[in-house]
Design an enzyme around this catalytic site. Structure first.
Site, PDB file in Angstrom:
ATOM      1  N   HIS A  45       0.806  -1.224   0.000  1.00 23.31           N
ATOM      2  CA  HIS A  45       0.000   0.000   0.000  1.00 23.31           C
ATOM      3  C   HIS A  45       0.837   1.272   0.000  1.00 23.31           C
ATOM      4  O   HIS A  45       0.296   2.363   0.061  1.00 23.31           O
ATOM      5  CB  HIS A  45      -0.929   0.018   1.214  1.00 23.31           C
ATOM      6  CG  HIS A  45      -1.846  -1.153   1.296  1.00 23.31           C
ATOM      7  ND1 HIS A  45      -1.524  -2.289   2.014  1.00 23.31           N
ATOM      8  CD2 HIS A  45      -3.054  -1.388   0.724  1.00 23.31           C
ATOM      9  CE1 HIS A  45      -2.511  -3.166   1.896  1.00 23.31           C
ATOM     10  NE2 HIS A  45      -3.448  -2.658   1.120  1.00 23.31           N
TER      11      HIS A  45
ATOM     12  N   ASP B 187      33.189 -31.092  17.506  1.00 29.31           N
ATOM     13  CA  ASP B 187      33.369 -32.414  16.911  1.00 29.31           C
ATOM     14  C   ASP B 187      34.700 -32.541  16.168  1.00 29.31           C
ATOM     15  O   ASP B 187      34.742 -32.644  14.941  1.00 29.31           O
ATOM     16  CB  ASP B 187      32.188 -32.758  15.993  1.00 29.31           C
ATOM     17  CG  ASP B 187      32.036 -34.266  15.848  1.00 29.31           C
ATOM     18  OD1 ASP B 187      33.059 -34.945  15.617  1.00 29.31           O
ATOM     19  OD2 ASP B 187      30.914 -34.784  15.979  1.00 29.31           O
TER      20      ASP B 187
ATOM     21  N   HIS C 227      35.154 -36.218  14.089  1.00 31.90           N
ATOM     22  CA  HIS C 227      34.786 -36.624  12.733  1.00 31.90           C
ATOM     23  C   HIS C 227      35.850 -36.257  11.694  1.00 31.90           C
ATOM     24  O   HIS C 227      35.863 -36.816  10.602  1.00 31.90           O
ATOM     25  CB  HIS C 227      33.438 -36.011  12.333  1.00 31.90           C
ATOM     26  CG  HIS C 227      33.516 -34.575  11.903  1.00 31.90           C
ATOM     27  ND1 HIS C 227      33.937 -33.560  12.733  1.00 31.90           N
ATOM     28  CD2 HIS C 227      33.228 -33.968  10.708  1.00 31.90           C
ATOM     29  CE1 HIS C 227      33.895 -32.404  12.085  1.00 31.90           C
ATOM     30  NE2 HIS C 227      33.473 -32.621  10.866  1.00 31.90           N
TER      31      HIS C 227
END
Lengths: 180, 424
Positions: free
Chosen positions: B102, B204, B207
């Site tokens: 608008h 981690d 990994h």
């Protein structure tokens, strides 16, 4: 532009796509010149400078461009050496994102050939659809365009430059682990 | 929902339902993302008045906007009228933005400046001052990193970061002028719960030698595994923040970057103090979802939650502002080749994170309890490092600190009970 040249280049691109789909990556590597630059810039959305949605404060600095420039962030920015290492990674037996491997189908179209800077070079535009399946249900579709420079060397065409435009702001695919 | 029966951090036991349960996800939005200090952008992305970039806090769209006076502000990127997304660009420069629906117009101070037909349609009874862009409750920068929170009762950013400030300095304030990010953001959606990604960057180390061996053995990281790889640290400086560190001389940098590091060593030591002789911070997490890496890649990233099983990564590459151009280029290329959608490290991570999440959908498998017990009972608080630490090269001590904090945030409304400040 001679029709035979266009035909040769189209056949070259189709053969290249087949080698990728057949996972013959070493053979694919042989289609690249030693000095290839293989580049996929990253996309960002900008308002057009004339947009009524934005009242620019600093118009001297404002840029509309959607894709990153040289030296900025990119998704891929590769040399023959880094591409060769990406391929040798696939042969380690520990490239988990590609083992079991993706199955791909490259559809290449809209091939347009133009003369390049020298007689032995052609500028080649093409569009691609790269369809990929992997895992149980994964399907990815990458659609975009490429701008190549092909160089005639050693009796055949080789790719000496490839800019890949993937017009997606946020990639919906979990990775880009295949070649375009 | 009660969390204590799902997360038993003291014993390293975590229920898989926290990764897939929609109710947990909903609670997480309210208790974690809407309250914590959340990373928005780096100041170098919006250096000049009017510069803006869009961001997210959880799933809430945000615009970070430098006003004409130069102050950084952040608002919900939502028009106050119908809730339409105001800014549709990722970045730019503006004195004002106008809603596409608008035509309501907001200035870069967030104030509503224009409403079409204001006088005639609202009969002069509309007060624009009552309808600005909704601002974040608090916004602060730390060494160029812009954070905000929707929680007015959250402690100040420096208190929230606590001892983590030094570790952030070791990434972002090593040289005069700090760091800058390369223009452009990697944005992509991955099929995993955001915590699976976050815990990986928290702690981690385990990994790396297996999941990333293919990338390491083909030259995507210059790091060579050491024969006696004991001197690596998992550090928890408190409040759920986590760092993985290495011995100071243990590097994954290329020869060119190593030479640069030698050149700047005394300057860095002068800024960071003697602790930098003890540890080289390599990966860091500001709780909950901001992570940074320095080494194989120099990456800043945010794990945006997109439903229990989807995460949208936003990742930038950063570099010391004063680094020479050739070093910047080396870091840029190493970064995008290792991390990012086509990153040789990142793609293998994502495949694992995907399967860790999706296999928790089954009603039986989601009740499974995961083992995060590695190094349990072997941590100690190290005064010199200002953190809980586990010195063996692999440990899940940081996982436990991260999930302990997460569980506490999920159930505790009062910040005074959240032990801000001293590491526990």
């Amino acid at each position: 532009m001679k029709r035979e040249i266009v035909h040769d280049i189209e056949q070259f691109l189709y053969r290249e796509a087949r080698l990728l789909d057949e996972c013959k990556f070493q053979e694919w590597l042989n289609l690249l010149t030693d000095d290839i630059r293989y580049w996929m810039p990253v996309m960002g959305r900008r308002y057009r400078a004339f947009s009524k949605g934005i009242t620019i404060l600093d118009s001297d600095r404002y840029e509309e461009r959607e894709f990153s420039n040289e030296g900025e962030l990119a998704i891929l920015d590769e040399t023959k050496d880094s591409l060769a290492r990406r391929i040798s990674r696939l042969d380690t037996g520990m490239a988990w994102a590609e083992d079991p491997p993706s199955r791909t189908c490259h559809i290449i179209s809209n091939v347009e050939v133009r003369e390049g800077d020298s007689e032995s070079e052609m500028i080649v535009y093409s569009n691609f659809i790269l369809y990929r399946t992997r895992g149980e249900l994964e399907q990815d579709i990458y659609v975009g365009s490429r701008q190549d420079i092909l160089r005639y060397t050693g009796g055949d065409w080789k790719i000496s430059y490839r800019k890949i435009i993937l017009p997606q702001n946020v990639l919906s695919q979990k990775n880009i682990s295949n070649f375009f | 929902m009660g969390i204590s029966n799902l997360v038993d951090a003291d014993h390293g036991l975590i229920s898989r339902s926290i990764f897939v349960d929609p109710q947990i996800y909903e609670q997480e939005g309210r208790m974690v993302f809407a309250r914590c200090w959340m990373y928005l952008c780096h100041e170098s992305q919006i250096p000049r008045p009017g510069d803006f970039c869009t961001a997210y806090i959880g799933e809430d769209p945000v615009i970070v906007w430098r006003d004409t006076q130069g102050n950084i502000r952040a608002f919900l990127n939502i028009c106050s009228h119908r809730g339409n997304r105001l800014c549709r660009a990722d970045s730019g420069n503006a004195a004002a933005l106008t809603c596409a629906y608008h035509g309501w117009t907001y200035g870069n101070d967030g104030k509503l400046k224009g409403v079409p037909y204001q006088q005639s349609a609202y009969r002069g009874e509309f007060d624009r001052e009552q309808w600005p862009l909704p601002a974040v409750a608090q916004l602060e920068s730390y060494k160029g990193l812009v954070f905000a929170t929707f929680d007015p009762s959250a402690p100040p950013l420096r208190e929230y970061l606590g001892e983590m400030t030094w570790y952030l300095d070791a990434f972002f304030d090593r040289r005069d002028g700090g760091v800058e990010v390369f223009p452009g953001v990697h944005k992509w959606v991955i099929p995993c719960n955001w915590k699976v990604a976050a815990e990986n960057f928290c702690g981690d180390n385990y990994h790396g030698p297996w999941a990333h061996r293919s990338a390491m053995s083909t030259g995507f990281s210059a790091r060579r595994p050491r024969p006696n790889d004991v001197g690596r640290f998992h550090l928890s400086p408190g409040n759920g923040h986590c760092v993985m560190g290495r011995q100071p001389d243990d590097t994954s940098d290329s020869p060119e970057v190593i030479a640069y590091e030698q050149d700047v060593r005394s300057e860095v030591r002068e800024r960071l103090g003697p602790r930098i002789d003890l540890v080289r911070p390599a990966v860091g997490t500001v709780f909950p979802n901001f992570a940074c890496v320095r080494g194989t890649a120099n990456s800043i990233r945010v794990w945006h939650p997109r439903g229990p099983e989807r995460t949208e990564i936003w990742s930038w590459i950063f570099v010391d502002k004063l680094a020479p151009p050739s070093v910047k280029e080396t870091i840029r290329l190493a970064g995008l080749r290792s991390f990012g959608p086509a990153g040789t490290f990142e793609q293998d991570d994502i495949d694992n994170w995907q399967e860790c999440t999706q296999t928790a959908r089954g009603v039986v498998s989601r009740t499974q309890v995961l083992n995060m017990q590695m190094g349990l009972g072997q941590e100690r608080f190290d005064q010199g490092l200002g953190a809980w630490t586990s010195e063996f090269c692999v440990s899940e001590s940081n996982h436990r600190h991260f999930y302990r904090r997460w569980a506490k945030m999920m159930e505790t409304t009062d910040w005074s009970e959240l032990s801000i400040g001293a590491p526990r």
